[in-house]
Motif scaffolding. Structure first.
Motif, PDB file in Angstrom:
ATOM      1  N   GLY A  45       0.816  -1.203  -0.020  1.00 54.12           N
ATOM      2  CA  GLY A  45       0.086   0.005  -0.008  1.00 54.12           C
ATOM      3  C   GLY A  45       0.622   1.272   0.253  1.00 54.12           C
ATOM      4  O   GLY A  45       0.238   2.288   0.202  1.00 54.12           O
TER       5      GLY A  45
ATOM      6  N   PHE B  25     -10.751  -9.351  12.184  1.00 52.53           N
ATOM      7  CA  PHE B  25     -11.915  -8.822  11.465  1.00 52.53           C
ATOM      8  C   PHE B  25     -11.597  -7.913  10.344  1.00 52.53           C
ATOM      9  O   PHE B  25     -10.119  -7.253  10.452  1.00 52.53           O
ATOM     10  CB  PHE B  25     -12.668  -7.785  12.452  1.00 52.53           C
ATOM     11  N   ALA B  27     -11.913  -4.619   8.188  1.00 53.87           N
ATOM     12  CA  ALA B  27     -12.816  -3.241   8.113  1.00 53.87           C
ATOM     13  C   ALA B  27     -12.070  -2.915   6.688  1.00 53.87           C
ATOM     14  O   ALA B  27     -12.688  -3.279   5.623  1.00 53.87           O
ATOM     15  CB  ALA B  27     -12.415  -2.464   9.166  1.00 53.87           C
ATOM     16  N   GLY B  28     -11.181  -1.807   6.717  1.00 61.39           N
ATOM     17  CA  GLY B  28     -10.374  -1.432   5.604  1.00 61.39           C
ATOM     18  C   GLY B  28      -9.459  -2.295   4.986  1.00 61.39           C
ATOM     19  O   GLY B  28      -9.092  -2.031   3.759  1.00 61.39           O
ATOM     20  N   GLY B  29      -8.855  -3.078   5.826  1.00 63.32           N
ATOM     21  CA  GLY B  29      -7.887  -4.208   5.500  1.00 63.32           C
ATOM     22  C   GLY B  29      -6.532  -3.428   5.116  1.00 63.32           C
ATOM     23  O   GLY B  29      -5.407  -4.200   4.938  1.00 63.32           O
ATOM     24  N   THR B  30      -6.344  -2.097   5.481  1.00 60.76           N
ATOM     25  CA  THR B  30      -5.013  -1.676   5.535  1.00 60.76           C
ATOM     26  C   THR B  30      -3.813  -1.898   6.490  1.00 60.76           C
ATOM     27  O   THR B  30      -2.661  -1.709   6.157  1.00 60.76           O
ATOM     28  CB  THR B  30      -4.926   0.022   5.184  1.00 60.76           C
ATOM     29  N   ASP B  31      -4.278  -2.547   7.588  1.00 65.58           N
ATOM     30  CA  ASP B  31      -3.510  -3.344   8.312  1.00 65.58           C
ATOM     31  C   ASP B  31      -3.412  -4.757   8.168  1.00 65.58           C
ATOM     32  O   ASP B  31      -2.551  -5.502   7.916  1.00 65.58           O
ATOM     33  CB  ASP B  31      -3.855  -3.039   9.865  1.00 65.58           C
ATOM     34  N   VAL B  32      -4.654  -5.104   8.254  1.00 70.30           N
ATOM     35  CA  VAL B  32      -4.852  -6.746   8.100  1.00 70.30           C
ATOM     36  C   VAL B  32      -4.197  -7.263   6.546  1.00 70.30           C
ATOM     37  O   VAL B  32      -3.554  -8.352   6.841  1.00 70.30           O
ATOM     38  CB  VAL B  32      -6.319  -7.153   8.309  1.00 70.30           C
ATOM     39  N   GLY B  98      -1.903   7.780   6.205  1.00 71.17           N
ATOM     40  CA  GLY B  98      -1.809   6.995   4.887  1.00 71.17           C
ATOM     41  C   GLY B  98      -1.965   8.085   3.691  1.00 71.17           C
ATOM     42  O   GLY B  98      -2.106   9.345   3.949  1.00 71.17           O
ATOM     43  N   THR B 107     -10.204   2.654   8.613  1.00 72.00           N
ATOM     44  CA  THR B 107     -11.266   3.181   9.354  1.00 72.00           C
ATOM     45  C   THR B 107     -10.737   3.771  10.755  1.00 72.00           C
ATOM     46  O   THR B 107      -9.391   3.190  11.181  1.00 72.00           O
ATOM     47  CB  THR B 107     -12.314   2.089   9.488  1.00 72.00           C
ATOM     48  N   ASN B 111      -7.795   1.360  12.894  1.00 70.46           N
ATOM     49  CA  ASN B 111      -6.438   2.077  13.321  1.00 70.46           C
ATOM     50  C   ASN B 111      -6.584   1.755  15.198  1.00 70.46           C
ATOM     51  O   ASN B 111      -5.351   1.573  15.607  1.00 70.46           O
ATOM     52  CB  ASN B 111      -6.761   3.513  13.418  1.00 70.46           C
ATOM     53  N   CYS B 113      -7.849  -0.660  16.651  1.00 71.18           N
ATOM     54  CA  CYS B 113      -7.717  -2.251  17.118  1.00 71.18           C
ATOM     55  C   CYS B 113      -6.391  -2.757  16.537  1.00 71.18           C
ATOM     56  O   CYS B 113      -6.052  -3.887  17.114  1.00 71.18           O
ATOM     57  CB  CYS B 113      -8.791  -2.922  16.753  1.00 71.18           C
ATOM     58  N   ASP B 120      -2.784   7.394  14.597  1.00 70.80           N
ATOM     59  CA  ASP B 120      -2.939   8.787  14.473  1.00 70.80           C
ATOM     60  C   ASP B 120      -4.283   9.239  14.714  1.00 70.80           C
ATOM     61  O   ASP B 120      -4.519  10.346  15.249  1.00 70.80           O
ATOM     62  CB  ASP B 120      -2.642   9.329  13.002  1.00 70.80           C
ATOM     63  N   ILE B 163     -16.292  -4.682  17.823  1.00 66.39           N
ATOM     64  CA  ILE B 163     -16.664  -3.258  18.020  1.00 66.39           C
ATOM     65  C   ILE B 163     -17.713  -2.826  17.128  1.00 66.39           C
ATOM     66  O   ILE B 163     -17.485  -3.213  15.705  1.00 66.39           O
ATOM     67  CB  ILE B 163     -15.527  -2.160  17.882  1.00 66.39           C
ATOM     68  N   ARG B 181       0.928  15.808  14.885  1.00 62.62           N
ATOM     69  CA  ARG B 181       1.724  15.007  14.928  1.00 62.62           C
ATOM     70  C   ARG B 181       3.131  15.464  14.542  1.00 62.62           C
ATOM     71  O   ARG B 181       3.149  16.429  13.599  1.00 62.62           O
ATOM     72  CB  ARG B 181       1.422  13.506  14.246  1.00 62.62           C
ATOM     73  N   ASP B 189       4.174   8.921   6.843  1.00 55.64           N
ATOM     74  CA  ASP B 189       5.210   8.608   7.939  1.00 55.64           C
ATOM     75  C   ASP B 189       4.433   8.184   9.236  1.00 55.64           C
ATOM     76  O   ASP B 189       3.372   8.600   9.476  1.00 55.64           O
ATOM     77  CB  ASP B 189       6.236   9.404   8.018  1.00 55.64           C
TER      78      ASP B 189
HETATM   79  C1  LIG Z   1       0.725   2.942   3.230  1.00 52.60           C
HETATM   80  C2  LIG Z   1       0.277   3.035   4.638  1.00 52.60           C
HETATM   81  C3  LIG Z   1       0.375   4.086   5.258  1.00 52.60           C
HETATM   82  C4  LIG Z   1      -0.347   4.137   6.483  1.00 52.60           C
HETATM   83  N1  LIG Z   1      -0.085   5.434   7.309  1.00 52.60           N
HETATM   84  C5  LIG Z   1      -0.406   5.369   8.657  1.00 52.60           C
HETATM   85  C6  LIG Z   1      -0.407   6.484   9.271  1.00 52.60           C
HETATM   86  O1  LIG Z   1       0.139   7.485   8.892  1.00 52.60           O
HETATM   87  N2  LIG Z   1      -0.803   6.388  10.698  1.00 52.60           N
HETATM   88  C7  LIG Z   1      -1.630   5.691  11.170  1.00 52.60           C
HETATM   89  O2  LIG Z   1      -2.067   5.685  12.354  1.00 52.60           O
HETATM   90  N3  LIG Z   1      -1.732   4.460  10.641  1.00 52.60           N
HETATM   91  C8  LIG Z   1      -1.196   4.205   9.364  1.00 52.60           C
HETATM   92  N4  LIG Z   1      -1.343   2.961   8.510  1.00 52.60           N
HETATM   93  C9  LIG Z   1      -1.927   1.937   8.926  1.00 52.60           C
HETATM   94  C10 LIG Z   1      -3.571   1.605   8.710  1.00 52.60           C
HETATM   95  O3  LIG Z   1      -3.796   2.289   7.565  1.00 52.60           O
HETATM   96  C11 LIG Z   1      -4.238   2.355   9.746  1.00 52.60           C
HETATM   97  O4  LIG Z   1      -4.160   1.726  11.092  1.00 52.60           O
HETATM   98  C12 LIG Z   1      -5.957   2.124   9.482  1.00 52.60           C
HETATM   99  O5  LIG Z   1      -6.695   2.995  10.435  1.00 52.60           O
HETATM  100  C13 LIG Z   1      -6.341   0.755   9.849  1.00 52.60           C
HETATM  101  O6  LIG Z   1      -7.866   0.492   9.687  1.00 52.60           O
HETATM  102  P1  LIG Z   1      -8.523  -0.485   8.591  1.00 52.60           P
HETATM  103  O7  LIG Z   1     -10.023  -0.137   8.777  1.00 52.60           O
HETATM  104  O8  LIG Z   1      -7.795  -0.516   7.415  1.00 52.60           O
HETATM  105  O9  LIG Z   1      -8.146  -1.707   9.526  1.00 52.60           O
HETATM  106  P2  LIG Z   1      -8.178  -3.309   9.184  1.00 52.60           P
HETATM  107  O10 LIG Z   1      -6.876  -3.735   8.496  1.00 52.60           O
HETATM  108  O11 LIG Z   1      -9.366  -3.628   8.527  1.00 52.60           O
HETATM  109  O12 LIG Z   1      -8.261  -4.063  10.710  1.00 52.60           O
HETATM  110  C14 LIG Z   1      -6.962  -3.571  11.593  1.00 52.60           C
HETATM  111  C15 LIG Z   1      -7.253  -4.224  13.042  1.00 52.60           C
HETATM  112  O13 LIG Z   1      -8.555  -3.900  13.438  1.00 52.60           O
HETATM  113  C16 LIG Z   1      -9.346  -5.091  13.840  1.00 52.60           C
HETATM  114  N5  LIG Z   1     -10.609  -4.668  13.735  1.00 52.60           N
HETATM  115  C17 LIG Z   1     -11.312  -4.259  12.657  1.00 52.60           C
HETATM  116  N6  LIG Z   1     -12.526  -3.716  12.646  1.00 52.60           N
HETATM  117  C18 LIG Z   1     -12.777  -4.203  13.894  1.00 52.60           C
HETATM  118  C19 LIG Z   1     -14.031  -4.249  14.880  1.00 52.60           C
HETATM  119  N7  LIG Z   1     -15.239  -3.959  14.209  1.00 52.60           N
HETATM  120  N8  LIG Z   1     -14.038  -4.551  15.871  1.00 52.60           N
HETATM  121  C20 LIG Z   1     -12.821  -5.216  16.250  1.00 52.60           C
HETATM  122  N9  LIG Z   1     -11.646  -5.275  15.669  1.00 52.60           N
HETATM  123  C21 LIG Z   1     -11.549  -4.775  14.606  1.00 52.60           C
HETATM  124  C22 LIG Z   1      -8.760  -6.220  12.747  1.00 52.60           C
HETATM  125  O14 LIG Z   1      -8.810  -7.390  13.738  1.00 52.60           O
HETATM  126  C23 LIG Z   1      -7.394  -5.852  12.874  1.00 52.60           C
HETATM  127  O15 LIG Z   1      -6.655  -6.309  13.874  1.00 52.60           O
HETATM  128  C24 LIG Z   1      -0.934   2.857   7.314  1.00 52.60           C
HETATM  129  C25 LIG Z   1      -1.127   1.865   6.416  1.00 52.60           C
HETATM  130  C26 LIG Z   1      -0.714   1.953   5.118  1.00 52.60           C
HETATM  131  C27 LIG Z   1      -0.772   0.757   4.413  1.00 52.60           C
END
Ligand SMILES: Cc1cc2nc3c(=O)[nH]c(=O)nc-3n(C[C@H](O)[C@H](O)[C@H](O)COP(=O)(O)OP(=O)(O)OC[C@H]3O[C@@H](n4cnc5c(N)ncnc54)[C@H](O)[C@@H]3O)c2cc1C
Lengths: 159, 288
Positions: A45, B25, B27-32, B98, B107, B111, B113, B120, B163, B181, B189
């Motif tokens: 990403g 779980f 959600a947006g998948g950007t960590d998973v 990101g 989401t 972020n 969880c 952030d 959640i 930040r 970053d």
């Molecule tokens: C290129 C890039 C840059 C990034 N930059 C930053 C940044 O600057 N700052 C920052 O803070 N983060 C950053 N991130 C990390 C990420 O994008 C954030 O943490 C994002 O908010 C995760 O949200 P998501 O919906 O994609 O989570 P997901 O990947 O879908 O889930 C993340 C975690 O939350 C849990 N979860 C999701 N939904 C639920 C629910 N309903 N109940 C219980 N648990 C749940 C999942 O089991 C998993 O463990 C970056 C990621 C990428 C790929």
């Protein structure tokens, strides 16, 4: 591993494929649908070479599961040109030589198209911030920004 | 890996509770997805919450707060003008996550969880006094956001907990918040330190305040001494100095490649003062 049957619309055409649940949308586009325009640069990403639109929203297709595409409208770089007529962004990238190796170009074209859809007259700063998730390691970004602005100007005149 | 798309949170909770292996779980998948593709975390069961009705909605609650669905993206928050007008700090924290592409998916709940101490959006939620609604077999409970993080990559959520919403309290008259930040570049970053301040004013005097620090401890910190330093003041120089000192005193950072312990402690004070000024101007309606 049971595969998941997915029906979606890609560039206006109905498609179906079988996805392994771990496969990304990028893998599915490239390996099951033969749409190799979207590139894998990093797979995490960061680089944006795999950018596509899902129901109009710009995303990295490496961070979307193929299974999540069920029922969605996907737009890839292959959907930009109309037959043999290139999209204004594609023409302007060529005119401005806004690419060298070209690996980042499909992602940047898709990202720029998504920007101009919602902001037809962006400032240079807005273009740069919007494209911050699309990395180019060859040209630097000046020519890219100029090509986007030139295409935007042409597209504004066309409406 | 089994991929599930439950139609309700009760079903999502039931699948998680019955799972024998690793569960995530989606959600947006950007960590998973990053963790999955890197081979770091391959869940046996992946539970996509995005088919559940209401998860993409932001709705006004009866008391004048907000209920934010668990799939609402950073981009959706940015485009929600009423929410952004009332809680600019919450929204700007999430919007720092990101790139445009990541914003289209990431989401608040993901972020939170994912459990990064540098997440952030979390200080802004904590400063705002946000709550999360947690669903499990026993029913639904509503708990403060700061009770969820348990350390890097860890939360206090138990097996079967999911959640089901983020809840923001009513902003009320004359409230403002802000998140800042520090990163060495302008985009993309991870925070070296993050700080959020939320406060309300009456005749220019701060009546209530909450100050939260990110990336200076294993979890986000809610710093009560920092809030106490500015409550009852007009955020004059003495109050700002006391605020900075309290923030520095609360910060318990480590040294790593992003910054030394000493640098982070100093930054905590600087960012607290700056964020408080922005929140104060926003509360008075004098922000630019
Ligand atoms: C290129 C890039 C840059 C990034 N930059 C930053 C940044 O600057 N700052 C920052 O803070 N983060 C950053 N991130 C990390 C990420 O994008 C954030 O943490 C994002 O908010 C995760 O949200 P998501 O919906 O994609 O989570 P997901 O990947 O879908 O889930 C993340 C975690 O939350 C849990 N979860 C999701 N939904 C639920 C629910 N309903 N109940 C219980 N648990 C749940 C999942 O089991 C998993 O463990 C970056 C990621 C990428 C790929």
């Amino acid at each position: 591993m049971t595969k998941i049957h997915v029906s979606a619309t890609v560039n206006g055409e109905a498609v179906e494929f079988l996805a392994d649940p771990r496969e990304s949308l990028l893998d599915c586009l490239r390996d099951h649908l033969g749409l190799t325009g979207s590139k894998e640069g990093c797979g995490t990403g960061d680089c944006g070479a795999c950018s596509v639109q899902v129901d109009g929203t710009l995303v990295c297709s490496c961070l979307v599961l193929g299974a999540e595409a069920q029922g969605k409208q996907i737009q890839t770089v292959e959907g930009l040109a109309q037959g043999s007529a290139l999209h204004p962004l594609q023409r302007k990238f060529i005119e401005h030589a806004a690419l060298q190796c070209g690996f980042c170009t499909p992602g940047i074209l898709v990202a720029a198209k998504a920007l101009l859809e919602q902001n037809p007259d962006p400032t240079d700063e807005e273009v740069r911030f919007w494209l911050a998730g699309n990395l180019c390691r060859c040209t630097g970004y000046d020519k890219i920004v100029r090509a986007v602005q030139d295409a935007a100007a042409e597209m504004r005149e066309a409406v | 890996m089994n991929f599930h798309r439950p139609p309700t949170f009760a079903d999502a909770s039931r699948i998680a509770a019955a799972a024998s292996g690793l569960t995530r779980f989606l959600a947006g998948g950007t960590d998973v997805l990053v963790q999955l593709r890197a081979g770091m975390v391959t869940p046996e069961d992946l539970i996509d919450v995005k088919q559940i009705p209401g998860v993409f909605d932001v709705v006004r609650t009866a008391d004048g707060g907000w209920r934010i669905g668990v799939a609402v993206s950073g981009m959706d928050l940015r485009r929600h003008e009423d929410l952004r007008a009332e809680w600019p700090g919450v929204v700007e924290g999430m919007n720092l996550v990101g790139s445009t592409q990541v914003q289209g998916r990431a989401t608040l709940v993901g972020n939170l969880c994912n459990g990064s101490p540098a997440a952030d959006s979390v200080p802004g939620l904590v400063a705002a006094g946000a709550m999360v609604e947690v669903t499990n077999a026993a029913g639904v409970r509503v708990v403060p956001v700061e009770t969820i993080p348990a350390g890097p990559g860890k939360t206090t959520l138990q097996k079967g907990d999911v959640i089901s919403a983020v809840i923001l309290p009513p902003r009320g008259e004359k409230g403002g918040d802000a998140y800042l930040r520090f990163i060495p570049r302008t985009e993309m970053d991870i925070a070296v330190v993050g700080c959020a301040v939320s406060l309300t004013v009456e005749a220019d005097v701060i009546r209530a305040a909450r100050v939260a620090l990110g990336a200076v401890a294993p979890t986000v910190l809610l710093v009560e001494e920092a809030a106490a330093a500015i409550i009852g003041t007009t955020l004059d120089d003495a109050a700002l100095a006391a605020l900075g000192k309290a923030a520095e005193g609360a910060a318990k950072p480590i040294t790593d490649r992003r910054g030394t312990k000493e640098f982070r402690i100093e930054l905590a004070g600087v960012l607290a003062r700056r964020a408080a000024k922005i929140a104060y101007d926003r509360a008075k309606g004098t922000a630019k």
